[in-house]
Design an enzyme around this catalytic site. Structure first.
Site, PDB file in Angstrom:
ATOM      1  N   LYS A   1      -6.361  -7.807  -6.785  1.00  0.00           N
ATOM      2  CA  LYS A   1      -4.967  -7.486  -6.462  1.00  0.00           C
ATOM      3  C   LYS A   1      -4.325  -8.534  -5.552  1.00  0.00           C
ATOM      4  O   LYS A   1      -3.121  -8.754  -5.600  1.00  0.00           O
ATOM      5  CB  LYS A   1      -4.882  -6.101  -5.810  1.00  0.00           C
ATOM      6  CG  LYS A   1      -5.363  -4.956  -6.710  1.00  0.00           C
ATOM      7  CD  LYS A   1      -4.354  -4.596  -7.779  1.00  0.00           C
ATOM      8  CE  LYS A   1      -4.840  -3.450  -8.672  1.00  0.00           C
ATOM      9  NZ  LYS A   1      -3.956  -3.204  -9.825  1.00  0.00           N
TER      10      LYS A   1
ATOM     11  N   GLU B   1       3.625   0.425  -4.769  1.00  0.00           N
ATOM     12  CA  GLU B   1       2.966   1.669  -5.156  1.00  0.00           C
ATOM     13  C   GLU B   1       1.478   1.382  -5.193  1.00  0.00           C
ATOM     14  O   GLU B   1       1.079   0.224  -5.344  1.00  0.00           O
ATOM     15  CB  GLU B   1       3.448   2.130  -6.537  1.00  0.00           C
ATOM     16  CG  GLU B   1       2.714   1.517  -7.747  1.00  0.00           C
ATOM     17  CD  GLU B   1       2.907   0.016  -7.894  1.00  0.00           C
ATOM     18  OE1 GLU B   1       3.897  -0.509  -7.369  1.00  0.00           O
ATOM     19  OE2 GLU B   1       2.054  -0.633  -8.540  1.00  0.00           O
TER      20      GLU B   1
ATOM     21  N   SER C   1     -13.578  -6.609 -11.136  1.00  0.00           N
ATOM     22  CA  SER C   1     -12.242  -6.697 -10.536  1.00  0.00           C
ATOM     23  C   SER C   1     -12.211  -6.333  -9.058  1.00  0.00           C
ATOM     24  O   SER C   1     -11.313  -6.753  -8.334  1.00  0.00           O
ATOM     25  CB  SER C   1     -11.271  -5.817 -11.321  1.00  0.00           C
ATOM     26  OG  SER C   1     -11.759  -4.491 -11.393  1.00  0.00           O
TER      27      SER C   1
END
Ligand SMILES: Cc1ncc(COP(=O)(O)O)c(C=O)c1O
Lengths: 280, 407
Positions: B99, B121, B389
């Site tokens: 991210k 969000e 990830s």
């Protein structure tokens, strides 16, 4: 495009010299019978144009009051098809009051845009306000709607600058809905003098009537906004009146319809007083 | 639905209106339309500005710790006894997941645009943490919307965000998960258009978000492709990533899209099972095209077009939609999308932890679970890259509870 009930209504109010009271409620909140009773009684209480919300699970442009109304309606099993049924039923006894469906695109897209405009027209709908369809997406629904003889009412907002306004107005018909604040439904009341300026700005670009909404709750606000607009839209205050009248299980009570009608009568007094001081 | 024609290149989208085939677009309220056009302009300018790329590159290297390693997962490979498995170690990035790649790119955009307030969000909280991190780094206030259910199941991340100075607003609307948080972030944005930058956490939303998030995440695939060529002398036979909104997956996939011999597999959250009504979050396997959050894409929805909540054991995957580029890649057949159910992901989580000494995020465990199925059916000369990830520290409570352990 041929004249619609919306065009006729705004024309006749113009000759009366007062703005329209445009009322919003959510179809099926909290049940279809209550909505139908309200539809039938609203014109008598002073509603000139009725906006009927099509509930959607993800109402991104709505504040808590209208979100809650949509959830109540969905919980009661409301669907797009049932909303059209309500309009059809209403049309059996009222052929004059314009009905505008307001909502989000996905339920329409699932129904099929072509089928939807045909079904809406046949049911007696006059116009559509679809929040998440900007002019960039006109081929999705706006153009088919216009072709079918439905008005496509666009929202203009404070962020819609003079450069963008012509694109927003290009395929708009019926009236322009000026969203008086950058925000969601039910936000703080707009400042009447700034609204007057904005309405004047939009009117430099269009001959269509301009209605103003978002944040109008009282007769006094309706009068102040209506002094310079062709219509005043009230939504959150009305669905809040519905909410306040429900029992602890969220069901309609004998107080529901009268509570809404009392508020609408009061607001109707507001729009009727809007130009009094100007005329005197 | 008829399959679209096979394009010469899979890498040319979106078109200037923001579409990948029929997917994508800009389905937003008028209030946001001018902002989205402004963002588009700012992004186009940034892309053409070497200074922007240089600043992002420096932050990626010295702040986020890029390039992330391509690691040969020997323990897992031996255990499965088939294709050789490599992990792209996004879990080793600063903040613990992919991210951060997107957040660094977008915070620089926000800065260029003169915005002074960041909203985001989050589902698993990884994007919220990454947003709060870059906001702290650049001295901007940050408000994170997070579903109330997720606030509960991702408590450690909530605390991290607060430590980083962000305000975490729990969202109780709907089921209190990611889609509800996204609705609330959009409501904030329309209410604060002047100063606020909406830092979307996945490759979804109105154009240009799917494009710019993909571009910022493509560093994953670009690195992995070069690393594989360098370490193994050839391209991988298969690449696998978990798909929530689709950002880590598109980031890995995009640079490989025109490598015809590389098989590409996206893993959706199968939850309790694809046949369980509203019991999964596999929008491409179990949904149909619709319009939500600014784009047309595959969505979980009922017959009336009401959006379903979906379910996954992993908070970062239970989103009822998916980025529009994935929808298009699905229809073209370039990428296969398959579901992995909760139990398979939990098993892979434990397996990876035991044989590799790496605790993967539950999201990433879905991708590992698919490799667990595929590797044994492939020759030992074959290779698979799995996008790891994120790391699983945030999930130990959830997993502990599910395994009946006391923490
Ligand atoms: C570690 C990790 N992987 C994957 C995802 C799923 O998101 P996306 O599909 O955008 O990569 C998340 C989302 O929170 C995540 O935290």
């Amino acid at each position: 495009m041929t004249e619609t009930r919306i065009d006729r209504r705004f024309a006749s109010l113009k000759s009366e010299g007062r703005p329209a009271l445009v009322t919003f409620m959510t179809a099926g909140d909290p049940d279809p019978a209550t909505t139908l009773a309200l539809l039938k009684a609203l014109p008598g209480a002073g509603a000139d144009v009725i906006e009927l919300g099509m509930p959607f699970s993800d109402p991104m442009a709505d504040g808590p009051a209208i979100q809650a109304a949509g959830l109540r309606a969905l919980k009661g099993g409301q669907t797009l098809v049932k909303t059209l049924d309500l309009v059809r039923e209403f049309r059996k006894t009222d052929d004059a009051t314009p009905i505008v469906l307001m909502g989000y695109y996905n339920p329409i897209y699932q129904h099929g845009s072509e089928a939807f405009v045909a079904d809406a027209k046949a049911a007696g709908v006059d116009g559509l306000i679809i929040v998440d369809l900007p002019p960039e997406a006109d081929d999705e629904l706006c153009l088919p709607a216009l072709e079918a003889g439905l008005n496509f009412i666009r929202l203009a907002t404070p962020t819609t600058d003079d450069k963008r306004l012509p694109a927003v107005l290009a395929n708009t018909s019926g009236f322009v809905y000026y969203v008086s604040i950058n925000g969601i439904t039910g936000s703080a009341a707009p400042d009447a003098s700034r609204v007057a300026e904005s309405v004047a700005r939009i009117k430099r670009h269009t001959h269509l009537p301009v209605s103003v909404g978002f944040g109008v709750r009282t007769a006094e606000q309706a009068a102040a906004i209506g002094a310079n607009a062709d219509g005043v839209v009230v939504g959150s205050a009305i669905v809040s009146a519905v909410a306040a009248s429900l029992d602890s299980e969220g069901r309609a009570t004998p107080a529901t319809v009268p509570a809404v009608l009392a508020l609408v009568s009061d607001l109707a007094g507001g729009v009727r007083a809007a130009r009094k001081s100007v005329a005197a | 639905m008829t399959a679209p024609v096979q394009p010469n290149s899979y890498k040319t989208g979106p078109d200037e209106r923001g579409y990948f085939g029929i997917y994508g677009g800009r389905f937003v309220a008028e209030t946001l339309m001018p902002l989205i056009l402004e963002l588009q302009q700012a992004y186009d300018d940034a892309k053409a500005d070497p200074a922007f790329h240089a600043e992002l590159q420096a932050l990626s290297t010295y702040y986020a710790g890029r390039p992330s390693k391509l690691y040969f997962a020997e323990g897992l490979t031996k255990h499965l006894g088939g294709a050789r498995i490599f992990f792209k170690r996004e879990d080793l990035n600063h903040t613990g997941s992919h991210k951060i790649n997107n957040c660094l790119g977008q915070i620089l955009l926000a800065k260029r645009m003169g915005k002074t307030r960041i909203i985001a969000e989050t589902g698993a909280g990884q994007h919220g943490v990454a947003s709060a991190t870059v906001a702290a780094r650049f001295g901007l206030p940050c408000v994170v919307y997070m579903g109330a259910t997720d606030v509960e199941r991702q408590a450690p991340n909530v605390f991290r965000m607060k430590l980083l100075g962000a305000t975490v607003n729990p969202v109780t609307a709907g089921n209190g998960t990611l889609k509800d948080a996204m609705n609330e972030a959009l409501r904030d944005w329309v209410s604060n258009v002047e100063d606020t930058y909406y830092l979307i956490g996945t490759a979804a939303g109105p154009h240009p978000y799917p494009e710019l998030v993909r571009d910022f995440q493509s560093v994953i695939g670009t690195e992995a492709r070069a690393q594989m060529l360098e370490q193994e002398g050839r391209l991988p036979d298969m690449i696998i990533a978990a798909v929530g909104g689709g950002s880590n997956a598109i980031g890995l996939f995009h640079p490989f899209l025109d490598d015809k011999d590389v098989e590409i597999v996206g893993v959706e959250a199968g939850g309790h099972g694809i046949d369980v009504e509203n019991g999964h979050a596999a929008s491409m396997t179990g949904g149909r095209p619709g319009v939500l959050h600014g784009n047309r894409t595959y969505l979980l929805q009922d017959a009336d077009g009401q959006i379903l909540e979906g379910h996954s054991v992993s908070a970062g995957l239970d989103y009822p939609g998916v980025g529009p580029e994935h929808s298009w890649l699905r229809d073209t057949g370039r990428v296969q999308y398959v579901p992995i159910v909760d139990q398979e992901a939990l098993d892979a989580f434990q397996l990876c932890t035991r044989v590799e000494g790496i605790i993967p995020a539950l999201e990433s465990a879905h991708a590992i679970a698919e490799a667990v199925k595929r590797a044994p059916t492939m020759g030992k000369d074959k290779t698979i890259i799995v996008n790891l990830s994120g790391r699983g520290d945030k999930d130990v409570h959830t997993v502990g509870k599910l395994l009946g352990m006391d923490i």
